[in-house]
Design a protein around this motif. Structure first.
Motif, PDB file in Angstrom:
ATOM      1  N   LEU A   1       8.343  -2.263  10.552  1.00 50.68           N
ATOM      2  CA  LEU A   1       9.679  -2.325  11.392  1.00 50.68           C
ATOM      3  C   LEU A   1      10.566  -1.162  10.898  1.00 50.68           C
ATOM      4  N   PRO A   2      11.579  -0.860  11.527  1.00 45.82           N
ATOM      5  CA  PRO A   2      12.484   0.363  11.072  1.00 45.82           C
ATOM      6  C   PRO A   2      12.907   0.038   9.672  1.00 45.82           C
ATOM      7  N   LEU A   3      13.245   0.947   8.941  1.00 44.78           N
ATOM      8  CA  LEU A   3      13.837   0.858   7.415  1.00 44.78           C
ATOM      9  C   LEU A   3      14.877  -0.076   7.192  1.00 44.78           C
TER      10      LEU A   3
ATOM     11  N   GLN B   1       5.869  13.036   3.882  1.00 42.63           N
ATOM     12  CA  GLN B   1       6.900  13.091   2.910  1.00 42.63           C
ATOM     13  C   GLN B   1       6.667  14.262   1.843  1.00 42.63           C
TER      14      GLN B   1
ATOM     15  N   GLY C   1       0.804  -1.113   0.032  1.00 46.63           N
ATOM     16  CA  GLY C   1       0.017  -0.053  -0.148  1.00 46.63           C
ATOM     17  C   GLY C   1       0.800   1.341   0.253  1.00 46.63           C
ATOM     18  N   GLU C   2       0.327   2.523   0.017  1.00 49.34           N
ATOM     19  CA  GLU C   2       0.640   3.647   0.184  1.00 49.34           C
ATOM     20  C   GLU C   2       1.665   3.743   1.457  1.00 49.34           C
ATOM     21  N   GLY C   3       2.985   4.316   1.117  1.00 49.28           N
ATOM     22  CA  GLY C   3       3.718   4.443   2.246  1.00 49.28           C
ATOM     23  C   GLY C   3       4.526   3.254   2.888  1.00 49.28           C
ATOM     24  N   SER C   4       4.309   2.197   2.365  1.00 48.83           N
ATOM     25  CA  SER C   4       4.713   0.906   2.757  1.00 48.83           C
ATOM     26  C   SER C   4       6.253   0.578   2.786  1.00 48.83           C
ATOM     27  N   GLY C   5       6.700   1.450   1.753  1.00 52.60           N
ATOM     28  CA  GLY C   5       8.262   1.541   1.736  1.00 52.60           C
ATOM     29  C   GLY C   5       8.857   1.051   0.432  1.00 52.60           C
ATOM     30  N   LYS C   6       7.876   0.787  -0.503  1.00 57.34           N
ATOM     31  CA  LYS C   6       8.239   0.153  -1.844  1.00 57.34           C
ATOM     32  C   LYS C   6       9.502   0.678  -2.651  1.00 57.34           C
ATOM     33  N   THR C   7       9.100   2.154  -2.779  1.00 56.00           N
ATOM     34  CA  THR C   7      10.045   3.019  -3.601  1.00 56.00           C
ATOM     35  C   THR C   7      11.706   2.975  -2.710  1.00 56.00           C
ATOM     36  N   THR C   8      11.661   3.239  -1.400  1.00 57.50           N
ATOM     37  CA  THR C   8      12.781   3.330  -0.684  1.00 57.50           C
ATOM     38  C   THR C   8      13.475   2.134  -0.738  1.00 57.50           C
TER      39      THR C   8
ATOM     40  N   ALA D   1       6.166  -4.132   7.200  1.00 53.91           N
ATOM     41  CA  ALA D   1       6.931  -2.990   6.863  1.00 53.91           C
ATOM     42  C   ALA D   1       6.947  -1.846   7.882  1.00 53.91           C
TER      43      ALA D   1
ATOM     44  N   VAL E   1      13.857  -3.871   7.739  1.00 58.46           N
ATOM     45  CA  VAL E   1      13.186  -4.259   6.443  1.00 58.46           C
ATOM     46  C   VAL E   1      14.250  -4.293   5.456  1.00 58.46           C
TER      47      VAL E   1
ATOM     48  N   ARG F   1       3.266   8.143   7.131  1.00 56.87           N
ATOM     49  CA  ARG F   1       4.451   8.460   6.233  1.00 56.87           C
ATOM     50  C   ARG F   1       4.578   9.242   5.126  1.00 56.87           C
ATOM     51  N   ARG F   2       3.444   8.973   4.319  1.00 61.23           N
ATOM     52  CA  ARG F   2       3.207   9.727   2.970  1.00 61.23           C
ATOM     53  C   ARG F   2       2.989  11.086   3.302  1.00 61.23           C
TER      54      ARG F   2
HETATM   55  N1  LIG Z   1      10.341   1.050   7.377  1.00 61.93           N
HETATM   56  C1  LIG Z   1      10.123   2.604   7.445  1.00 61.93           C
HETATM   57  N2  LIG Z   1      10.071   3.206   8.819  1.00 61.93           N
HETATM   58  C2  LIG Z   1      10.050   4.484   8.645  1.00 61.93           C
HETATM   59  N3  LIG Z   1       9.741   5.168   7.434  1.00 61.93           N
HETATM   60  C3  LIG Z   1       9.850   4.592   6.369  1.00 61.93           C
HETATM   61  C4  LIG Z   1      10.038   3.142   6.214  1.00 61.93           C
HETATM   62  N4  LIG Z   1       9.852   2.934   5.062  1.00 61.93           N
HETATM   63  C5  LIG Z   1       9.803   3.903   4.182  1.00 61.93           C
HETATM   64  N5  LIG Z   1       9.696   4.900   5.223  1.00 61.93           N
HETATM   65  C6  LIG Z   1       9.420   6.495   4.952  1.00 61.93           C
HETATM   66  O1  LIG Z   1       8.111   6.547   4.475  1.00 61.93           O
HETATM   67  C7  LIG Z   1       7.954   7.250   3.340  1.00 61.93           C
HETATM   68  C8  LIG Z   1       7.305   6.546   2.272  1.00 61.93           C
HETATM   69  O2  LIG Z   1       8.382   5.500   1.861  1.00 61.93           O
HETATM   70  P1  LIG Z   1       8.234   5.155   0.243  1.00 61.93           P
HETATM   71  O3  LIG Z   1       9.174   4.164   0.100  1.00 61.93           O
HETATM   72  O4  LIG Z   1       7.926   6.302  -0.676  1.00 61.93           O
HETATM   73  O5  LIG Z   1       6.724   4.301   0.193  1.00 61.93           O
HETATM   74  P2  LIG Z   1       5.685   3.829  -0.869  1.00 61.93           P
HETATM   75  O6  LIG Z   1       6.631   3.847  -2.242  1.00 61.93           O
HETATM   76  O7  LIG Z   1       5.584   2.457  -0.566  1.00 61.93           O
HETATM   77  O8  LIG Z   1       4.832   4.708  -1.021  1.00 61.93           O
HETATM   78  C9  LIG Z   1       9.531   7.885   3.014  1.00 61.93           C
HETATM   79  O9  LIG Z   1       9.685   9.251   3.658  1.00 61.93           O
HETATM   80  C10 LIG Z   1      10.495   6.827   3.522  1.00 61.93           C
HETATM   81  O10 LIG Z   1      11.500   7.560   3.993  1.00 61.93           O
END
Ligand SMILES: Nc1ncnc2c1ncn2[C@@H]1O[C@H](COP(=O)(O)OP(=O)(O)O)[C@@H](O)[C@H]1O
Ligand SMILES: [Mg+2]
Length: 224
Positions: free
Chosen positions: A196-198, A156, A18-25, A194, A201, A152-153
């Protein structure tokens, strides 16, 4: 068999959630790590990846355009997917690259199917049509409670895209849809916590990928 039609030798990995799950990161970090391992990597995303598909993406994420019917949304995404598969993903796989794609067919089932209520069977047929039955070798599903992902989103970016603005109920349905898909295809889809801390993961992803690539290599050696 001529080289032009040989079986693709690359690896196709998708990231879903989903949104803000950390896919792009995580996609970015995974690609950097694979590159340092000497792998040839292509990092791409959906909707998008080609000029036309990126234009469709802008339209799909723009909340100022007219109301978009779920069916229209599905057609636009699938049109973009076909371009992406033909022009970017398949050629890279033919060259033996590791293709890391931020969202793919599972997102269509989760968002347009479970989220918007379109017929799952129709969507699967349309997905097959758009991809030429290309299925990822491995899919990483980032599962996070909706509230955490959306928070998170929000932190951002200043402006929210069309999907960020959907109701929590919609996002809950999408999350449940992804989890159902992972239960149905446990060999292809690996679920990560997801929330958990970045870095945790990232480490969990690296471990799964390293084991998976190693197992695949051993299997290929045995087949020779
Ligand atoms: N495990 C995590 N814990 C805390 N913040 C995170 C984590 N993963 C991603 N983030 C932060 O959350 C925001 C959204 O991450 P993003 O990778 O863009 O998610 P998505 O692509 O799934 O929407 C970014 O600012 C990113 O740094
Ligand atoms: Mg993203």
């Amino acid at each position: 068999m001529s080289p032009a039609i040989k079986k693709p030798s690359g690896v196709f990995i998708t990231l879903e959630g989903g949104e803000g799950s950390g896919k792009t990161t995580q996609a970015r970090r995974l690609c950097d790590w694979l590159t340092t391992q000497g792998r040839k990597v292509l990092h791409t995303r959906e909707p998008g990846g080609t000029l036309l598909a990126e234009r469709l993406r802008s339209l799909l994420l723009d909340h100022s355009v007219e109301t978009i019917a779920p069916e229209t949304e599905a057609w636009l995404i699938l049109a973009a997917r076909r371009q992406h598969v033909d022009h970017v993903i398949k050629p890279a796989l033919q060259q033996g690259m590791i293709v890391v794609c931020d969202r793919f067919s599972d997102s269509t089932i989760a968002y347009q199917g479970y989220g918007r209520g379109l017929d799952l069977r129709v969507l699967r047929t349309m997905n097959n049509w758009a991809t030429g039955r290309l299925v990822p070798h491995l899919t990483l599903l980032f599962d996070v409670p909706i509230r955490i992902g959306l928070t998170r989103r929000r932190s951002q970016r200043a402006s929210q895209n069309r999907l960020d603005r959907e109701t929590s109920r919609f996002h809950e349905k999408v999350r449940a849809g992804f989890r159902t898909l992972a239960q149905q295809e446990p060999r292809r889809m690996v679920v990560f916590d997801a929330s958990l801390p970045l870095e945790s993961v990232q480490q969990n992803v690296a471990e799964v990928i390293a084991t998976w690539l190693n197992t695949r290599r051993i299997r290929q050696l045995r087949q020779r």
